[in-house]
Design an enzyme around this catalytic site. Structure first.
Site, PDB file in Angstrom:
ATOM      1  N   SER A  95       0.833  -1.208   0.000  1.00 21.28           N
ATOM      2  CA  SER A  95       0.000   0.000   0.000  1.00 21.28           C
ATOM      3  C   SER A  95       0.867   1.259   0.000  1.00 21.28           C
ATOM      4  O   SER A  95       2.009   1.253   0.457  1.00 21.28           O
ATOM      5  CB  SER A  95      -0.897   0.029   1.237  1.00 21.28           C
ATOM      6  OG  SER A  95      -1.769  -1.086   1.261  1.00 21.28           O
TER       7      SER A  95
HETATM    8  N1  SAH Z   1      -1.296  -4.750   4.089  1.00 23.69           N
HETATM    9  C1  SAH Z   1      -0.575  -4.988   2.850  1.00 23.69           C
HETATM   10  C2  SAH Z   1      -1.387  -4.583   1.628  1.00 23.69           C
HETATM   11  C3  SAH Z   1      -1.404  -5.685   0.637  1.00 23.69           C
HETATM   12  S1  SAH Z   1      -2.525  -5.559  -0.714  1.00 23.69           S
HETATM   13  C4  SAH Z   1       0.793  -4.323   2.872  1.00 23.69           C
HETATM   14  O1  SAH Z   1       1.061  -3.545   3.790  1.00 23.69           O
HETATM   15  O2  SAH Z   1       1.613  -4.595   1.999  1.00 23.69           O
HETATM   16  C5  SAH Z   1      -3.885  -6.567  -0.158  1.00 23.69           C
HETATM   17  C6  SAH Z   1      -3.596  -7.998   0.212  1.00 23.69           C
HETATM   18  O3  SAH Z   1      -4.834  -8.583   0.623  1.00 23.69           O
HETATM   19  C7  SAH Z   1      -3.062  -8.883  -0.907  1.00 23.69           C
HETATM   20  O4  SAH Z   1      -1.870  -9.489  -0.496  1.00 23.69           O
HETATM   21  C8  SAH Z   1      -4.174  -9.913  -1.125  1.00 23.69           C
HETATM   22  O5  SAH Z   1      -3.687 -11.201  -1.492  1.00 23.69           O
HETATM   23  C9  SAH Z   1      -4.825  -9.946   0.245  1.00 23.69           C
HETATM   24  N2  SAH Z   1      -6.202 -10.437   0.272  1.00 23.69           N
HETATM   25  C10 SAH Z   1      -7.215 -10.212  -0.612  1.00 23.69           C
HETATM   26  N3  SAH Z   1      -8.343 -10.838  -0.216  1.00 23.69           N
HETATM   27  C11 SAH Z   1      -8.052 -11.475   0.963  1.00 23.69           C
HETATM   28  C12 SAH Z   1      -8.799 -12.303   1.856  1.00 23.69           C
HETATM   29  N4  SAH Z   1     -10.078 -12.631   1.636  1.00 23.69           N
HETATM   30  N5  SAH Z   1      -8.173 -12.766   2.966  1.00 23.69           N
HETATM   31  C13 SAH Z   1      -6.874 -12.470   3.219  1.00 23.69           C
HETATM   32  N6  SAH Z   1      -6.120 -11.706   2.398  1.00 23.69           N
HETATM   33  C14 SAH Z   1      -6.699 -11.206   1.284  1.00 23.69           C
END
Ligand code: SAH
Length: 216
Positions: A65
């Site tokens: 993010s």
């Molecule tokens: N918090 C992260 C942001 C990652 S982007 C950071 O700081 O880098 C969002 C993430 O959510 C992705 O890795 C994606 O695979 C995950 N994601 C999407 N749907 C999800 C679900 N139902 N359960 C767990 N993770 C999920």
């Protein structure tokens, strides 16, 4: 190499100044961001992008993010030392690291096996120890709840009831909710078992929150 040089520290300080200019006022959060070596969360070829205030691609078609978004969601959570926080979407682990810097106990769920395996190996190497879970965030982690705070870091098409159940009374839930192209950031305070106070806090764009799990 897990190296945090003088140059990286200088770039990070500038990023923090930029976030302050963009309206992030909580100095504790800015200090936490100043401590987390974001460049180590990205592939080495992209280190120059680490301290630009932008989201960036990581493995498995996912993103780390934007620092502003991490700071903003963290502000809405009103993190206190010792808070038990559930994060949906571990991704690179960057947001989890910021929460840990603030003294929270972090439980984080990722649905992509490849990301889960790599972040679980990497974060402890640089001193961050959340509890990692591979699974579907829509289900939360009932056995480990209830939580003081719950944070979704992917675009949720709706607010999963199951997650609201796992939130303590007076707990705070933060999630970007809406369609693929744009979401509203919602802050929800649980006033009672069925009593919720919702505030809309601006427009954001996240990768989608998907059902089930991926990879093996
Ligand atoms: N918090 C992260 C942001 C990652 S982007 C950071 O700081 O880098 C969002 C993430 O959510 C992705 O890795 C994606 O695979 C995950 N994601 C999407 N749907 C999800 C679900 N139902 N359960 C767990 N993770 C999920």
């Amino acid at each position: 190499m897990l190296n945090d040089t003088h140059r990286h520290k200088g770039l990070r300080k500038k990023l923090v100044d930029e976030l302050r200019r963009k309206g992030i006022a909580n100095e504790e959060i800015l200090e936490a961001i100043n401590r987390v070596p974001r460049h180590l969360f990205m592939d080495s070829g992209f280190i120059d992008h680490a301290y630009v205030d932008k989201a960036f691609p990581i493995a498995a078609g996912q993103t780390i993010s934007q620092p502003y978004t991490v700071a903003f969601q963290t502000s809405l959570l009103e993190v206190k030392r010792g808070d038990k926080i559930l994060e949906i979407g571990t991704g690179s682990g960057y947001q989890a690291a910021v929460l840990l810097e603030l003294g929270a106990r972090v439980y984080t769920i990722e649905r992509q096996k490849e990301l889960f395996m790599s972040v679980q190996k990497f974060l402890p190497k640089i001193g961050y120890h959340p509890q990692f879970f591979f699974g579907d965030g829509y289900l939360g982690k009932e056995n480990y709840g209830p939580f003081d705070k719950i944070l979704i870091t992917a675009a949720a098409p709706y607010i999963p009831d199951e997650l609201l159940k796992q939130l303590k009374t007076n707990g705070i839930f933060v999630a970007p909710v809406g369609g693929q192209n744009a979401q509203k950031m919602l802050k929800i305070i649980k006033k009672g078992e069925t009593d919720f106070e919702t505030t809309e806090c601006g427009d954001f764009v996240f990768v989608p929150m998907l059902k089930g799990t991926d990879g093996q």
